[in-house]
Design a protein around this motif. Structure first.
Motif, mmCIF file in Angstrom:
data_model
loop_
_atom_site.group_PDB
_atom_site.id
_atom_site.type_symbol
_atom_site.label_atom_id
_atom_site.label_comp_id
_atom_site.label_asym_id
_atom_site.label_seq_id
_atom_site.Cartn_x
_atom_site.Cartn_y
_atom_site.Cartn_z
ATOM 1 N N TYR A 73 0.837 -1.205 0.000
ATOM 2 C CA TYR A 73 0.000 0.000 0.000
ATOM 3 C C TYR A 73 0.875 1.260 0.000
ATOM 4 N N ILE A 78 -1.278 4.269 -1.622
ATOM 5 C CA ILE A 78 -2.718 4.107 -1.348
ATOM 6 C C ILE A 78 -2.946 3.697 0.110
ATOM 7 N N GLU A 80 -4.080 5.274 2.475
ATOM 8 C CA GLU A 80 -5.353 5.767 3.016
ATOM 9 C C GLU A 80 -6.512 4.805 2.758
ATOM 10 N N TYR A 81 -6.290 3.815 1.887
ATOM 11 C CA TYR A 81 -7.350 2.854 1.552
ATOM 12 C C TYR A 81 -7.108 1.478 2.159
ATOM 13 N N ASP A 82 -6.188 1.365 3.096
ATOM 14 C CA ASP A 82 -5.869 0.039 3.618
ATOM 15 C C ASP A 82 -7.023 -0.577 4.398
ATOM 16 N N LEU A 98 -6.659 -5.745 -6.082
ATOM 17 C CA LEU A 98 -5.855 -4.522 -6.173
ATOM 18 C C LEU A 98 -4.530 -4.799 -6.877
ATOM 19 N N TYR A 248 -15.777 -5.808 -5.758
ATOM 20 C CA TYR A 248 -15.193 -5.654 -4.422
ATOM 21 C C TYR A 248 -15.719 -6.741 -3.490
ATOM 22 N N ASP A 363 -15.179 3.950 -1.765
ATOM 23 C CA ASP A 363 -13.739 4.052 -1.552
ATOM 24 C C ASP A 363 -12.982 3.092 -2.478
ATOM 25 N N TRP A 364 -13.569 1.941 -2.731
ATOM 26 C CA TRP A 364 -12.951 0.956 -3.639
ATOM 27 C C TRP A 364 -12.743 1.555 -5.026
ATOM 28 N N CYS A 367 -10.015 4.066 -4.869
ATOM 29 C CA CYS A 367 -8.716 3.410 -4.746
ATOM 30 C C CYS A 367 -8.232 2.899 -6.098
ATOM 31 N N ALA A 370 -6.959 5.750 -8.026
ATOM 32 C CA ALA A 370 -5.642 6.179 -7.550
ATOM 33 C C ALA A 370 -4.548 5.254 -8.069
#
Length: 382
Positions: A73, A78, A80-82, A98, A248, A363-364, A367, A370
């Motif tokens: 991550y 990324i 912030e998306y953990d 991912l 997801y 958020d997925w 992410c 990103a």
């Protein structure tokens, strides 16, 4: 041969099963150089032995325990998306998605570590054949808008995640044409994929089932008709890269409501809605795998499932009611995410978990954006 298939295996104990999948590939002449295997595991597991297995089998891959995932991550900016990938949960398959998204893989394959391939099928080859199927196939629908993937069996079993309110359905079949298969779900012999309530009803206290499935229970391949839903189990599943925004694996186990066991089921509901919107099918049947679920207390499974049983009865209705602004996988994911995040679910047990699932789904998508931006920037830097 280019590595175009990312094989994602969540495992904490039975990773040796992968030797059987590699041997199946060799026996059927499938090129193992096409595979990159991602073993998703935990810090307390023997990751060195997992790497040794891949090296001994001469198959490319990587092993990611908790620390390695956190480093990944950070390396990809990324962090912030953990929160999207829960700790100690089967839903950690989302990390594999991912990883696949960040690299140039065209296909993904999920394999559970308590399965084995059947010798009669070229496991990887048959999944790819299914993904490229164009032509006639049996299409199944029901008056409850749910298709039981065990409808061909005389066992009267219903798989894990099938809504109780949709039981006793009337099933109809017809021949249909398909020209774009987006996922290939292989089904399973030996221990059927049941929830704890149904296992108890089948008279089993060890988390398995008294009734077992056989090859004869799966006479022919099929798709669920447009507008109908089905259970999607990730133990034996191949899919195209394009579906990842709407695939997801929802955050089970590691949540404030202790909801578990519905990660692949709910992701499959969103995937089916997206496939219907975009124009695609989920192909079901062969290659079968042998599901050798280890004995465990059925009541432990029940404790893990009960917090989400009522939500499962209504989750698909919310997905079906979402109105995507764009006929894309991202469009469907965003529409479902917004509907869940903004929904009023106080009348359901643990209804606020649906709100969290909506927030996580949004958020997925962010992410994935990103990750894509980072890869574009990296390519430009080269």
């Amino acid at each position: 041969m280019t590595q175009d298939i990312c094989v994602i295996v969540p495992t904490i104990r039975e990773y040796e099963c992968m030797r059987s999948y590699f041997e199946n590939a060799r026996q059927h002449g499938f090129d193992l150089d096409r595979l990159f295997v991602v073993l998703v595991t935990e810090d307390f597991c023997d990751t060195d032995s997992m790497r040794d297995l891949l090296a001994a089998e001469d198959v490319a891959g990587a092993v990611f325990d908790g620390a390695a995932r956190e480093q990944w991550y950070d390396d990809h900016d990324i962090g912030e998306y953990d929160h999207l990938v829960p700790a100690a949960s089967h839903a950690q398959t989302s990390f594999g998605l991912l990883y696949m998204w960040a690299r140039d893989f065209e296909y993904g394959v999920f394999i559970d570590d308590d399965t084995l391939p059947h010798d009669e099928w070229d496991f990887f080859g048959r999944h790819l054949e299914n993904l490229h199927h164009e032509g006639p196939v049996e299409s199944v629908s029901s008056d409850e808008r749910w298709v039981n993937v065990l409808y061909q069996s005389d066992s009267a079993l219903y798989p894990r995640g099938y809504p109780y309110a949709a039981m006793d359905e009337t099933t109809t079949t017809e021949r249909a044409e398909t020209d774009h298969v987006v996922a290939s779900q292989g089904l399973w012999t030996n221990v059927p994929d049941l929830d704890a309530v149904r296992i108890l009803m089948d008279g089993d206290l060890r988390g398995q089932a008294q009734t077992r499935t056989e090859t004869a229970d799966f006479d022919r391949d099929f798709v669920a008709a447009e507008g109908d839903y089905l259970t999607v189990c990730s133990m034996n599943l191949a899919f195209r890269r394009e579906v990842i925004p709407a695939f997801y694996q929802f955050p089970m186990d590691d949540n404030a409501w202790d909801v578990g066991r519905f990660d692949d089921i709910w992701s499959g509901v969103v995937l089916k809605r997206a496939a219907d919107v975009v124009g695609g099918d989920i192909y079901n049947g062969a290659p079968l795998c042998e599901h050798n679920k280890a004995p465990r207390s059925t009541f432990d499974d029940l404790a893990n499932e009960v917090a989400g049983l009522e939500l499962n009865e209504h989750f698909w209705e919310e997905v079906a009611a979402a109105d995507p602004a764009a006929e894309t996988y991202v469009g469907v994911a965003e529409a479902v995410g917004r509907r869940l995040a903004d929904g009023e679910y106080d009348s359901y047990n643990n209804g606020a978990f649906l709100n969290e699932c909506g927030e996580y789904l949004l958020d997925w998508v962010a992410c994935l954006d990103a990750l894509a931006d980072r890869e574009i920037a990296a390519a430009a830097g080269d």
